[in-house]
Design a protein around this motif. Structure first.
Motif, PDB file in Angstrom:
ATOM      1  N   UNK A 276     104.996  19.575 162.652  1.00 32.77           N
ATOM      2  CA  UNK A 276     106.147  20.099 161.944  1.00 32.77           C
ATOM      3  C   UNK A 276     105.909  20.059 160.445  1.00 32.77           C
ATOM      4  N   UNK A 277     105.974  21.201 159.786  1.00 32.68           N
ATOM      5  CA  UNK A 277     105.752  21.226 158.343  1.00 32.68           C
ATOM      6  C   UNK A 277     106.347  22.489 157.746  1.00 32.68           C
ATOM      7  N   UNK A 278     106.608  22.429 156.453  1.00 36.14           N
ATOM      8  CA  UNK A 278     107.033  23.586 155.669  1.00 36.14           C
ATOM      9  C   UNK A 278     106.126  23.714 154.454  1.00 36.14           C
ATOM     10  N   UNK A 279     105.785  24.934 154.100  1.00 38.41           N
ATOM     11  CA  UNK A 279     105.130  25.236 152.831  1.00 38.41           C
ATOM     12  C   UNK A 279     106.005  26.276 152.144  1.00 38.41           C
ATOM     13  N   UNK A 280     106.524  25.937 150.971  1.00 39.23           N
ATOM     14  CA  UNK A 280     107.469  26.807 150.290  1.00 39.23           C
ATOM     15  C   UNK A 280     106.770  27.696 149.263  1.00 39.23           C
ATOM     16  N   UNK A 281     107.399  28.777 148.950  1.00 42.22           N
ATOM     17  CA  UNK A 281     106.891  29.645 147.887  1.00 42.22           C
ATOM     18  C   UNK A 281     106.833  28.851 146.592  1.00 42.22           C
ATOM     19  N   UNK A 282     105.716  28.977 145.878  1.00 43.61           N
ATOM     20  CA  UNK A 282     105.566  28.266 144.615  1.00 43.61           C
ATOM     21  C   UNK A 282     105.068  26.850 144.753  1.00 43.61           C
ATOM     22  N   UNK A 283     104.699  26.446 145.961  1.00 47.38           N
ATOM     23  CA  UNK A 283     104.358  25.049 146.218  1.00 47.38           C
ATOM     24  C   UNK A 283     102.933  24.911 146.733  1.00 47.38           C
ATOM     25  N   UNK A 284     102.272  23.841 146.301  1.00 50.07           N
ATOM     26  CA  UNK A 284     100.962  23.469 146.835  1.00 50.07           C
ATOM     27  C   UNK A 284     101.152  22.214 147.689  1.00 50.07           C
ATOM     28  N   UNK A 285     100.824  22.322 148.958  1.00 49.04           N
ATOM     29  CA  UNK A 285     100.923  21.188 149.878  1.00 49.04           C
ATOM     30  C   UNK A 285      99.513  20.734 150.234  1.00 49.04           C
ATOM     31  N   UNK A 286      99.224  19.455 150.012  1.00 48.17           N
ATOM     32  CA  UNK A 286      97.915  18.905 150.331  1.00 48.17           C
ATOM     33  C   UNK A 286      97.913  18.239 151.691  1.00 48.17           C
ATOM     34  N   UNK A 448     102.763  29.949 141.418  1.00 51.31           N
ATOM     35  CA  UNK A 448     103.846  30.416 140.538  1.00 51.31           C
ATOM     36  C   UNK A 448     104.138  31.897 140.740  1.00 51.31           C
ATOM     37  N   UNK A 449     103.167  32.625 141.269  1.00 45.27           N
ATOM     38  CA  UNK A 449     103.394  34.041 141.568  1.00 45.27           C
ATOM     39  C   UNK A 449     104.067  34.241 142.927  1.00 45.27           C
ATOM     40  N   UNK A 450     104.388  33.128 143.610  1.00 47.63           N
ATOM     41  CA  UNK A 450     105.164  33.220 144.836  1.00 47.63           C
ATOM     42  C   UNK A 450     104.446  32.894 146.119  1.00 47.63           C
ATOM     43  N   UNK A 451     103.144  32.608 146.065  1.00 43.48           N
ATOM     44  CA  UNK A 451     102.417  32.273 147.282  1.00 43.48           C
ATOM     45  C   UNK A 451     102.699  30.827 147.677  1.00 43.48           C
TER      46      UNK A 451
END
Length: 503
Positions: A276-286, A448-451
């Protein structure tokens, strides 16, 4: 203090239009590890090639055990006791371990035939020096061995020649964390045997762990010498002229983070459980974890290479079920592989062609993208310019570029597909310190461009410094989450803590 085994004094070397080295002096003693560091292009490779007889210096001298030497060929330096282990191994995959160890100098019977029994016995004797000896069969084909074991064989080959100086060029570039530790043990063994080791690396952790002294090259000159290993900040400052704190872009603010690009709930397969995980726009998840924790398996599941067989995945709010990489790419997922040369690039093609590989492959048969029109190439050139790729021309073979510029070219390829989610696996492996900073800032710009960006790295300081959040995996499960700036100790504790696994 023992006298140097190798002394290089006043070494100068120029190529047409370029001075590669200017008055460089360098030395290494028996039983020590001398780290040789610097950015790509700093002169490290040229200095080693002069030492090994590939190049001839324009000025200066090389002394071996106090005697001046002049090598006209690498074979001469090898016979003199200098062995260089490059990132690309010199092993023959269709020969056995023993045959590789004694290639060209096989023991012979009194009738002149190769003495196979003696060769295997001597191979076992050499291999017994290394921690990995128990799993290396002298009769096994080298091509059947994993990369870490092949590296042990390469080092054993150098030892078997009687080498008193061993040069290791980025030896951990293709190794995972556990394999790195095994290599470190091997280096310690060589040091105890009195071998002088020149260790070239971009990784500060390895310098701190192994080196006795450090020499820093910058723009073909010695920028600093350290007779004891200083803090990484001092080494980085000497290499690139700025503090290590400037390497990582500031984390995303709450205003910069948007809605989830990727959401995974209860997903799994034979290697992953209840993801279970989320990766949001504008975010870097390690993603952090020890080898085998499931980080790469998770990336491959998201990319459709090893699909989930249960659970739900949504991308930009829509449910997806990627059963192949082609489906994932079409759906808006891009992946930068950990082995960029083996899995991400066609080295004999141009920078531009590598950038256009994916767009061509996925374009309809009637599309201009397949015909390489002026508009297509112009669009790709603009992306390559945006990546600030340093190349004499985008028509040159991509193999001529540095690791950092090769990585940027792969990013440009994915940007041409406008992905919603980018997965980076080992994004800075084999890249010099300054180029690493460029990759970190590039990742932040893309976010920052939305990815949404999911980053997997074996370099824990990198995960902590570059990510907005860190998810920790263990045994195919996500077991912990930490905010930006968490400590290495807390993350490693979560990654290694014994846990009861529900049936």
């Amino acid at each position: 203090m023992t006298p140097p085994v190798i002394e290089m004094k006043g070494i100068t070397k120029s190529f047409p239009g370029v001075r590669a080295l200017g008055d460089v002096s360098f030395e290494v003693r028996a039983g020590e590890v001398q780290a040789l560091v610097g950015e790509n292009g700093a002169g490290k490779s040229t200095l080693i090639k002069i030492l090994s007889g590939v190049y001839h210096a324009d000025a200066g001298e090389v002394r071996l055990n106090g005697e001046a030497v002049h090598f006209s060929h690498p074979v001469e330096s090898l016979h003199a006791g200098i062995a260089v282990i490059y990132q690309e191994f010199s092993l023959l995959p269709e020969r056995t371990v023993a045959q590789n160890l004694f290639l060209g100098r096989e023991p012979r019977t009194r009738f002149g035939l190769i003495d196979g029994a003696r060769m295997r016995a001597e191979a076992r004797e050499v291999l017994s020096l290394f921690a990995a000896a128990g799993r290396i069969d002298p009769d096994r084909m080298v091509g059947e061995l994993d990369v870490a074991t092949q590296q042990v064989v390469e080092i054993a080959k150098a030892v078997s020649t009687g080498a008193r100086v061993v040069v290791m060029d980025e030896p951990t570039a293709a190794l995972n964390e556990a394999e790195c530790e095994e290599l470190f043990t091997t280096v310690d063994t060589l040091r105890e045997r009195g071998v002088a080791i020149i260790y070239i690396t971009h990784r500060m952790r390895e310098i701190t762990r192994l080196a006795d002294r450090v020499t820093v090259l910058k723009d073909g000159e010695v920028a600093a010498r350290f007779d004891t290993v200083p803090a990484p900040e001092a080494i980085v400052r000497a290499m690139v002229g700025r503090d290590i704190a400037d390497f990582y872009a500031p984390p995303a603010t709450s205003e910069e983070i948007g809605e989830p690009v990727l959401s995974v709930r209860g997903a799994g397969n034979d290697r992953l459980h209840d993801i279970g995980l989320d990766v949001r726009a504008g975010e870097i998840v390690g993603l952090a974890g020890i080898q085998g924790a499931g980080r790469v398996a998770l990336a491959m599941a998201l990319f459709g290479e090893s699909p989930f067989d249960r659970g739900e995945v949504t991308l930009n709010g829509g449910t997806v079920d990627f059963r192949s990489p082609r489906a994932a790419i079409t759906g808006g997922v891009g992946l930068l592989p950990g082995d960029r040369k083996g899995e991400g690039l066609v080295l004999m093609q141009s920078v531009r062609d590598n950038g256009m590989l994916t767009s061509r492959a996925f374009a309809p048969l009637w599309s201009s993208d397949r015909r390489n029109t002026r508009a297509d190439t112009t669009r790709m050139d603009e992306l390559l310019d945006h990546m600030e790729i340093r190349a004499a021309s985008y028509d040159q073979d991509i193999r001529a570029l540095s690791g950092g510029n090769q990585q940027k070219a792969i990013v440009a390829r994915w940007l041409s597909m406008r992905p919603k989610l980018l997965i980076f696996i080992e994004p800075t492996r084999g890249i010099d310190v300054n180029s690493k900073a460029g990759i970190y800032h590039l990742m932040r710009d893309l976010a920052r461009e939305g990815a949404g960006i999911l980053m997997i790295s074996s370099d824990l300081p990198e995960v902590i410094g570059a990510a907005d959040r860190v998810l920790v995996m263990q045994q195919g499960r996500i077991v912990a989450e930490f905010p930006h700036g968490a400590s290495e100790q807390d993350i490693m504790h979560a990654a290694t803590e014994e846990r009861e696994v529900a049936a």
